[in-house]
Design a protein around this motif. Sequence first.
Motif, PDB file in Angstrom:
ATOM      1  N   GLU A   1      15.085   3.050 -43.996  1.00  0.00           N
ATOM      2  CA  GLU A   1      14.187   2.575 -45.045  1.00  0.00           C
ATOM      3  C   GLU A   1      14.827   2.236 -46.234  1.00  0.00           C
ATOM      4  O   GLU A   1      15.890   2.843 -46.607  1.00  0.00           O
ATOM      5  N   PRO A   2      14.223   1.386 -46.984  1.00  0.00           N
ATOM      6  CA  PRO A   2      12.758   0.912 -46.889  1.00  0.00           C
ATOM      7  C   PRO A   2      13.003  -0.406 -46.120  1.00  0.00           C
ATOM      8  O   PRO A   2      11.807  -1.119 -45.784  1.00  0.00           O
ATOM      9  N   SER A   3      14.127  -1.004 -45.425  1.00  0.00           N
ATOM     10  CA  SER A   3      13.924  -2.266 -44.733  1.00  0.00           C
ATOM     11  C   SER A   3      13.278  -2.305 -43.365  1.00  0.00           C
ATOM     12  O   SER A   3      12.614  -3.137 -42.936  1.00  0.00           O
ATOM     13  N   GLY A   4      13.095  -1.048 -42.799  1.00  0.00           N
ATOM     14  CA  GLY A   4      12.406  -0.858 -41.512  1.00  0.00           C
ATOM     15  C   GLY A   4      13.331  -1.165 -40.385  1.00  0.00           C
ATOM     16  O   GLY A   4      12.917  -1.324 -39.252  1.00  0.00           O
ATOM     17  N   LEU A   5      14.667  -1.528 -40.526  1.00  0.00           N
ATOM     18  CA  LEU A   5      15.593  -1.739 -39.534  1.00  0.00           C
ATOM     19  C   LEU A   5      15.728  -0.640 -38.971  1.00  0.00           C
ATOM     20  O   LEU A   5      15.774   0.269 -39.163  1.00  0.00           O
ATOM     21  N   THR A   6      15.878  -1.026 -37.428  1.00  0.00           N
ATOM     22  CA  THR A   6      15.756   0.173 -36.248  1.00  0.00           C
ATOM     23  C   THR A   6      17.071  -0.281 -35.415  1.00  0.00           C
ATOM     24  O   THR A   6      17.394  -1.474 -35.222  1.00  0.00           O
ATOM     25  N   PHE A   7      17.769   0.785 -35.026  1.00  0.00           N
ATOM     26  CA  PHE A   7      19.002   0.483 -33.860  1.00  0.00           C
ATOM     27  C   PHE A   7      18.961   1.821 -33.150  1.00  0.00           C
ATOM     28  O   PHE A   7      18.585   3.062 -33.571  1.00  0.00           O
ATOM     29  N   SER A   8      19.604   1.669 -32.027  1.00  0.00           N
ATOM     30  CA  SER A   8      19.874   2.960 -31.189  1.00  0.00           C
ATOM     31  C   SER A   8      21.559   3.428 -31.456  1.00  0.00           C
ATOM     32  O   SER A   8      22.469   2.735 -31.942  1.00  0.00           O
ATOM     33  N   VAL A   9      21.355   4.771 -31.255  1.00  0.00           N
ATOM     34  CA  VAL A   9      22.772   5.436 -31.339  1.00  0.00           C
ATOM     35  C   VAL A   9      23.189   6.435 -30.187  1.00  0.00           C
ATOM     36  O   VAL A   9      22.332   7.002 -29.696  1.00  0.00           O
ATOM     37  N   GLY A  10      24.171   6.130 -29.625  1.00  0.00           N
ATOM     38  CA  GLY A  10      24.516   6.972 -28.400  1.00  0.00           C
ATOM     39  C   GLY A  10      24.995   8.395 -28.794  1.00  0.00           C
ATOM     40  O   GLY A  10      25.487   8.756 -29.788  1.00  0.00           O
ATOM     41  N   PRO A  11      25.167   9.286 -27.843  1.00  0.00           N
ATOM     42  CA  PRO A  11      25.577  10.762 -27.951  1.00  0.00           C
ATOM     43  C   PRO A  11      27.088  10.770 -28.566  1.00  0.00           C
ATOM     44  O   PRO A  11      27.358  12.077 -29.218  1.00  0.00           O
ATOM     45  N   THR A  12      27.984   9.910 -28.270  1.00  0.00           N
ATOM     46  CA  THR A  12      29.009  10.099 -28.702  1.00  0.00           C
ATOM     47  C   THR A  12      29.801   9.218 -29.673  1.00  0.00           C
ATOM     48  O   THR A  12      30.716   9.020 -30.079  1.00  0.00           O
ATOM     49  N   GLU A  13      28.816   8.403 -30.448  1.00  0.00           N
ATOM     50  CA  GLU A  13      29.309   7.636 -31.508  1.00  0.00           C
ATOM     51  C   GLU A  13      28.463   8.152 -32.816  1.00  0.00           C
ATOM     52  O   GLU A  13      27.464   8.627 -32.814  1.00  0.00           O
ATOM     53  N   THR A  14      29.334   7.881 -33.865  1.00  0.00           N
ATOM     54  CA  THR A  14      28.525   8.168 -35.447  1.00  0.00           C
ATOM     55  C   THR A  14      27.449   7.201 -35.631  1.00  0.00           C
ATOM     56  O   THR A  14      27.363   5.952 -34.897  1.00  0.00           O
ATOM     57  N   VAL A  15      26.717   7.270 -36.574  1.00  0.00           N
ATOM     58  CA  VAL A  15      25.809   6.388 -36.967  1.00  0.00           C
ATOM     59  C   VAL A  15      26.294   5.127 -37.467  1.00  0.00           C
ATOM     60  O   VAL A  15      25.874   4.110 -36.911  1.00  0.00           O
ATOM     61  N   LEU A  16      27.153   5.369 -38.060  1.00  0.00           N
ATOM     62  CA  LEU A  16      27.835   3.924 -38.623  1.00  0.00           C
ATOM     63  C   LEU A  16      28.503   3.114 -37.402  1.00  0.00           C
ATOM     64  O   LEU A  16      28.405   1.899 -37.460  1.00  0.00           O
ATOM     65  N   GLN A  17      29.341   3.858 -36.624  1.00  0.00           N
ATOM     66  CA  GLN A  17      29.862   3.204 -35.421  1.00  0.00           C
ATOM     67  C   GLN A  17      28.564   2.629 -34.685  1.00  0.00           C
ATOM     68  O   GLN A  17      28.710   1.410 -34.261  1.00  0.00           O
ATOM     69  N   ALA A  18      27.565   3.061 -34.389  1.00  0.00           N
ATOM     70  CA  ALA A  18      26.153   2.482 -33.643  1.00  0.00           C
ATOM     71  C   ALA A  18      25.783   1.271 -34.491  1.00  0.00           C
ATOM     72  O   ALA A  18      25.529   0.376 -33.909  1.00  0.00           O
ATOM     73  N   ALA A  19      25.813   1.330 -35.730  1.00  0.00           N
ATOM     74  CA  ALA A  19      25.239   0.162 -36.566  1.00  0.00           C
ATOM     75  C   ALA A  19      26.058  -0.861 -36.581  1.00  0.00           C
ATOM     76  O   ALA A  19      25.616  -2.258 -36.109  1.00  0.00           O
ATOM     77  N   LEU A  20      27.481  -0.623 -36.527  1.00  0.00           N
ATOM     78  CA  LEU A  20      28.518  -1.784 -36.563  1.00  0.00           C
ATOM     79  C   LEU A  20      28.381  -2.367 -35.288  1.00  0.00           C
ATOM     80  O   LEU A  20      28.597  -3.729 -35.035  1.00  0.00           O
TER      81      LEU A  20
END
Length: 96
Positions: free
Chosen positions: A12-31
């Motif tokens: 929020e507030p952009s509404g952007l969504t992405f998935s994150v796997g169980p073995t990666e950090t939130v940042l790693q998933a976003a990148l």
Amino acid sequence: MSQQADFQVTIEPSGLTFSVGPTETVLQAALRQGIDFPHRCQQGVCTACVCRLRSGTVTYLPPEPLSAQDKSMNFTYCCLAFASSDLVLHHPFIRG
């Protein structure tokens, strides 16, 4: 053999969504997914990737990176945080 499903992260507030796997950090998933996510040190020091946790839960590897004040402000260090559920995070500079 069961495999843990990915969790959904909403910014929020952009509404952007992405998935994150169980073995990666939130940042790693976003990148990994080509999201322009603010970061520098990737060690929990610079605070560029810090978001406010609106809903959901995250875990960290020891030692606990959050101070008592960080916890009271619902800060999430995305470079160190692993999603334990779907997340809603707030970061004013991430655009969809």
